[in-house]
Design a protein around this motif. Structure first.
Motif, PDB file in Angstrom:
ATOM      1  N   THR A 288       0.835  -1.204   0.000  1.00 58.50           N
ATOM      2  CA  THR A 288       0.000   0.000   0.000  1.00 58.50           C
ATOM      3  C   THR A 288       0.869   1.253   0.000  1.00 58.50           C
ATOM      4  OG1 THR A 288      -1.684  -1.176   1.277  1.00 58.50           O
ATOM      5  CG2 THR A 288      -1.866   1.220   1.174  1.00 58.50           C
ATOM      6  N   GLY A 289       0.661   2.134  -0.958  1.00 58.81           N
ATOM      7  CA  GLY A 289       1.391   3.393  -1.013  1.00 58.81           C
ATOM      8  C   GLY A 289       2.698   3.336  -1.781  1.00 58.81           C
ATOM      9  N   ALA A 290       3.099   2.158  -2.275  1.00 57.88           N
ATOM     10  CA  ALA A 290       4.375   2.053  -2.988  1.00 57.88           C
ATOM     11  C   ALA A 290       4.356   2.877  -4.275  1.00 57.88           C
ATOM     12  CB  ALA A 290       4.687   0.590  -3.295  1.00 57.88           C
ATOM     13  N   GLY A 291       3.289   2.737  -5.063  1.00 57.67           N
ATOM     14  CA  GLY A 291       3.181   3.515  -6.295  1.00 57.67           C
ATOM     15  C   GLY A 291       3.071   4.999  -6.029  1.00 57.67           C
ATOM     16  N   ASP A 292       2.388   5.359  -4.952  1.00 55.30           N
ATOM     17  CA  ASP A 292       2.241   6.775  -4.602  1.00 55.30           C
ATOM     18  C   ASP A 292       3.565   7.381  -4.160  1.00 55.30           C
ATOM     19  OD1 ASP A 292      -0.506   6.418  -5.039  1.00 55.30           O
ATOM     20  OD2 ASP A 292      -0.833   5.850  -2.950  1.00 55.30           O
ATOM     21  N   SER A 293       4.353   6.611  -3.419  1.00 54.14           N
ATOM     22  CA  SER A 293       5.665   7.123  -3.012  1.00 54.14           C
ATOM     23  C   SER A 293       6.584   7.248  -4.219  1.00 54.14           C
ATOM     24  CB  SER A 293       6.283   6.225  -1.938  1.00 54.14           C
ATOM     25  OG  SER A 293       6.437   4.906  -2.409  1.00 54.14           O
ATOM     26  N   PHE A 294       6.447   6.332  -5.200  1.00 53.89           N
ATOM     27  CA  PHE A 294       7.192   6.463  -6.453  1.00 53.89           C
ATOM     28  C   PHE A 294       6.842   7.791  -7.128  1.00 53.89           C
ATOM     29  CE2 PHE A 294       7.377   6.238 -11.048  1.00 53.89           C
ATOM     30  CZ  PHE A 294       8.589   5.636 -11.322  1.00 53.89           C
ATOM     31  N   VAL A 295       5.539   8.084  -7.226  1.00 52.89           N
ATOM     32  CA  VAL A 295       5.108   9.327  -7.870  1.00 52.89           C
ATOM     33  C   VAL A 295       5.624  10.539  -7.108  1.00 52.89           C
ATOM     34  CG1 VAL A 295       3.116  10.742  -8.509  1.00 52.89           C
ATOM     35  CG2 VAL A 295       3.061   8.273  -8.896  1.00 52.89           C
TER      36      VAL A 295
ATOM     37  N   GLY B 112       9.659   3.724  -3.228  1.00 52.57           N
ATOM     38  CA  GLY B 112       8.592   2.739  -3.248  1.00 52.57           C
ATOM     39  C   GLY B 112       8.972   1.458  -2.529  1.00 52.57           C
ATOM     40  N   ALA B 113      10.200   1.001  -2.726  1.00 57.00           N
ATOM     41  CA  ALA B 113      10.648  -0.237  -2.091  1.00 57.00           C
ATOM     42  C   ALA B 113      10.664  -0.108  -0.569  1.00 57.00           C
ATOM     43  CB  ALA B 113      12.029  -0.609  -2.612  1.00 57.00           C
ATOM     44  N   ILE B 114      11.144   1.018  -0.076  1.00 57.72           N
ATOM     45  CA  ILE B 114      11.215   1.231   1.371  1.00 57.72           C
ATOM     46  C   ILE B 114       9.823   1.198   1.987  1.00 57.72           C
ATOM     47  CG2 ILE B 114      11.808   2.904   3.169  1.00 57.72           C
ATOM     48  CD1 ILE B 114      14.088   3.846   1.247  1.00 57.72           C
ATOM     49  N   VAL B 115       8.859   1.811   1.314  1.00 58.46           N
ATOM     50  CA  VAL B 115       7.491   1.852   1.843  1.00 58.46           C
ATOM     51  C   VAL B 115       6.909   0.448   1.990  1.00 58.46           C
ATOM     52  CG1 VAL B 115       5.120   2.543   1.263  1.00 58.46           C
ATOM     53  CG2 VAL B 115       6.979   4.197   1.109  1.00 58.46           C
ATOM     54  N   THR B 116       7.265  -0.465   1.091  1.00 60.89           N
ATOM     55  CA  THR B 116       6.699  -1.813   1.157  1.00 60.89           C
ATOM     56  C   THR B 116       7.199  -2.620   2.342  1.00 60.89           C
ATOM     57  OG1 THR B 116       8.385  -2.935  -0.206  1.00 60.89           O
ATOM     58  CG2 THR B 116       6.552  -1.871  -1.366  1.00 60.89           C
ATOM     59  N   THR B 117       8.252  -2.157   2.991  1.00 62.10           N
ATOM     60  CA  THR B 117       8.819  -2.922   4.098  1.00 62.10           C
ATOM     61  C   THR B 117       8.120  -2.627   5.424  1.00 62.10           C
ATOM     62  OG1 THR B 117      10.524  -1.245   4.586  1.00 62.10           O
ATOM     63  CG2 THR B 117      11.069  -2.952   2.958  1.00 62.10           C
ATOM     64  N   LYS B 118       7.154  -1.713   5.391  1.00 56.82           N
ATOM     65  CA  LYS B 118       6.401  -1.364   6.601  1.00 56.82           C
ATOM     66  C   LYS B 118       4.911  -1.361   6.279  1.00 56.82           C
ATOM     67  CE  LYS B 118      10.097   1.745   8.151  1.00 56.82           C
ATOM     68  NZ  LYS B 118      10.430   3.148   8.530  1.00 56.82           N
ATOM     69  N   LYS B 119       4.087  -1.429   7.285  1.00 53.95           N
ATOM     70  CA  LYS B 119       2.645  -1.379   7.072  1.00 53.95           C
ATOM     71  C   LYS B 119       2.164   0.065   7.046  1.00 53.95           C
ATOM     72  CE  LYS B 119       1.142  -5.911   8.639  1.00 53.95           C
ATOM     73  NZ  LYS B 119       0.179  -6.664   9.478  1.00 53.95           N
ATOM     74  N   GLY B 120       1.165   0.304   6.203  1.00 54.86           N
ATOM     75  CA  GLY B 120       0.638   1.653   6.072  1.00 54.86           C
ATOM     76  C   GLY B 120       1.355   2.415   4.980  1.00 54.86           C
ATOM     77  N   ALA B 121       0.753   3.517   4.549  1.00 50.55           N
ATOM     78  CA  ALA B 121       1.343   4.312   3.471  1.00 50.55           C
ATOM     79  C   ALA B 121       2.045   5.542   4.027  1.00 50.55           C
ATOM     80  CB  ALA B 121       0.257   4.712   2.469  1.00 50.55           C
ATOM     81  N   ILE B 122       1.277   6.523   4.484  1.00 50.99           N
ATOM     82  CA  ILE B 122       1.867   7.772   4.976  1.00 50.99           C
ATOM     83  C   ILE B 122       2.854   7.530   6.125  1.00 50.99           C
ATOM     84  CG2 ILE B 122       1.346   9.963   6.125  1.00 50.99           C
ATOM     85  CD1 ILE B 122      -1.153  10.167   4.392  1.00 50.99           C
ATOM     86  N   PRO B 123       2.541   6.673   7.099  1.00 47.92           N
ATOM     87  CA  PRO B 123       3.511   6.465   8.187  1.00 47.92           C
ATOM     88  C   PRO B 123       4.813   5.829   7.726  1.00 47.92           C
ATOM     89  CG  PRO B 123       1.314   5.718   8.829  1.00 47.92           C
ATOM     90  CD  PRO B 123       1.262   5.975   7.352  1.00 47.92           C
ATOM     91  N   ALA B 124       4.811   5.184   6.551  1.00 45.11           N
ATOM     92  CA  ALA B 124       6.001   4.470   6.074  1.00 45.11           C
ATOM     93  C   ALA B 124       6.869   5.308   5.140  1.00 45.11           C
ATOM     94  CB  ALA B 124       5.574   3.190   5.357  1.00 45.11           C
ATOM     95  N   MET B 125       6.464   6.530   4.815  1.00 46.78           N
ATOM     96  CA  MET B 125       7.209   7.332   3.850  1.00 46.78           C
ATOM     97  C   MET B 125       8.610   7.684   4.371  1.00 46.78           C
ATOM     98  SD  MET B 125       5.182   7.729   1.274  1.00 46.78           S
ATOM     99  CE  MET B 125       3.434   7.624   0.843  1.00 46.78           C
ATOM    100  N   PRO B 126       9.664   7.399   3.594  1.00 43.39           N
ATOM    101  CA  PRO B 126      11.032   7.680   4.045  1.00 43.39           C
ATOM    102  C   PRO B 126      11.458   9.118   3.769  1.00 43.39           C
ATOM    103  CG  PRO B 126      11.092   6.601   1.914  1.00 43.39           C
ATOM    104  CD  PRO B 126       9.630   6.683   2.305  1.00 43.39           C
ATOM    105  N   ASP B 127      12.456   9.588   4.496  1.00 44.32           N
ATOM    106  CA  ASP B 127      13.000  10.918   4.239  1.00 44.32           C
ATOM    107  C   ASP B 127      14.143  10.834   3.229  1.00 44.32           C
ATOM    108  OD1 ASP B 127      15.221   9.991   5.661  1.00 44.32           O
ATOM    109  OD2 ASP B 127      14.705  11.080   7.484  1.00 44.32           O
ATOM    110  N   LEU B 128      14.695  11.982   2.870  1.00 38.65           N
ATOM    111  CA  LEU B 128      15.714  12.054   1.820  1.00 38.65           C
ATOM    112  C   LEU B 128      16.957  11.255   2.184  1.00 38.65           C
ATOM    113  CD1 LEU B 128      16.684  13.203  -0.879  1.00 38.65           C
ATOM    114  CD2 LEU B 128      17.403  15.265   0.353  1.00 38.65           C
TER     115      LEU B 128
END
Length: 323
Positions: free
Chosen positions: A252-259, A293-309
């Motif tokens: 969830t959220g992997a494609g959105d984090s890619f965008v 996108g890959a980093i987001v898939t390693t955690k549950k949820g979308a917004i809480p999993a978004m990585p920083d720069l």
């Protein structure tokens, strides 16, 4: 001036959270909605963002507004309806972390966004405007979303679009294809999954299908293909990046984090400059966005999993089993 404004759905994703003592499934409530997810990734990277949409004036709506506020996303144009409820989506995960959805959305707030509720002055103040097709599944949000794209494009913004196909929200594939293709006409940048690419074009191979979408008017087509990585097609260039090997627990959220990561990299460019990016530069841009996108898939949820720069840069530098 905002770097990116997004229009569309903001909702609650209920994610599997184990079972209780009686063997019954538990769910955790997570902030979601593709346009909001994209902005969350952008905001995490330091971009100036704003959200346009509607939630219910209920507990879930208050939670979602607070989430965007805490993420640094401007919510002055997030409407809170006293008469409609916030949309809910229950996410079902398979053993690979891939998901399917059950929506509770009929007569809910996000689809009730009306054209008269758009702040036209705000839509004149963005470099990019992003939207998806979930808000095109019903009226009045369908007309409002496309009008927002029209207004922003007329004011000089670059339009980013993600069909984000959710079969449960459409009557059938024919209807979905019709309206998702209509939106392509407004877009400069289009991000599709492999499934969406072939659904929209009725094609069977990447290059020919991407050419069909480019012929409609966009300058760039991005294709995300899960474990196979991502691809970019322009009228003069093709590039791809094979992605990364990670242990996915929730896509969830992997494609959105890619965008979001891609728009962050492009946000200071004109459409002409974007159209002239060479293959080698696209490969670097894809590598960064794939990492997000890959980093987001390693955690549950979308917004809480978004990585920083720093996290994304470290991930790219170390390779993490880059394919």
């Amino acid at each position: 001036m905002f770097d990116v404004i997004a229009v569309g759905e903001l909702l609650i994703d209920f994610l599997p959270a184990g079972i209780n003592e009686n063997g019954l499934s538990l769910f955790s409530s997570n902030p979601g909605g593709a346009p909001a997810n994209v902005l969350a990734m952008l905001a995490k990277l330091g971009a100036k963002t704003a959200f346009v949409g509607k939630v219910g004036k209920d507990g879930f709506g208050q939670f979602l507004k607070a989430t965007l506020d805490n993420a640094g996303i401007d919510t002055s144009n997030l409407l809170m309806s006293p008469s409609e409820m916030t949309t809910l989506a229950f996410v079902h995960l398979d053993e690979k972390g891939d998901r399917s959805f059950s929506f509770y959305r009929k007569h809910c707030a996000d689809v009730s966004l009306d054209i008269g509720e758009l702040n036209k002055n705000l839509l004149h103040t963005c470099r990019f405007l992003h939207f998806g097709a979930v808000s095109l599944t019903d009226e009045p949000s369908r007309t409002a979303t496309l009008e927002a794209a029209r207004i922003a494009k007329a004011a000089g913004a670059i339009i980013s679009y993600d069909p984000n196909y959710r079969p449960a929200l459409w009557n059938d594939e024919k209807e979905a294809r019709e309206y998702m293709l209509k939106a392509v006409e407004y877009a400069d940048l289009v991000k599709v999954s492999e499934e969406e690419l072939f659904l929209l074009t009725e094609g069977t191979e990447f290059s020919g299908a991407a050419d069909k979408l480019l012929a409609i008017g966009p300058s760039v087509i991005f294709v995300t293909s899960g474990e196979k990585g991502s691809y970019v097609f322009t009228k003069t260039c093709y590039a791809n990046h094979g992605g990364y090997n990670v242990k996915a627990v929730d896509t969830t959220g992997a494609g959105d984090s890619f965008v979001g990561a891609m728009l962050w990299q492009l946000k200071d460019m004109s459409l002409e400059e974007i159209s002239q990016i060479c293959k080698q530069q696209w490969e670097k841009l894809l590598a960064f966005s794939n990492a997000a996108g890959a980093i987001v898939t390693t955690k549950k949820g979308a917004i809480p999993a978004m990585p920083d720069l720093d996290t994304i840069n470290a991930f790219v530098k170390q390779g993490f089993n880059e394919k």
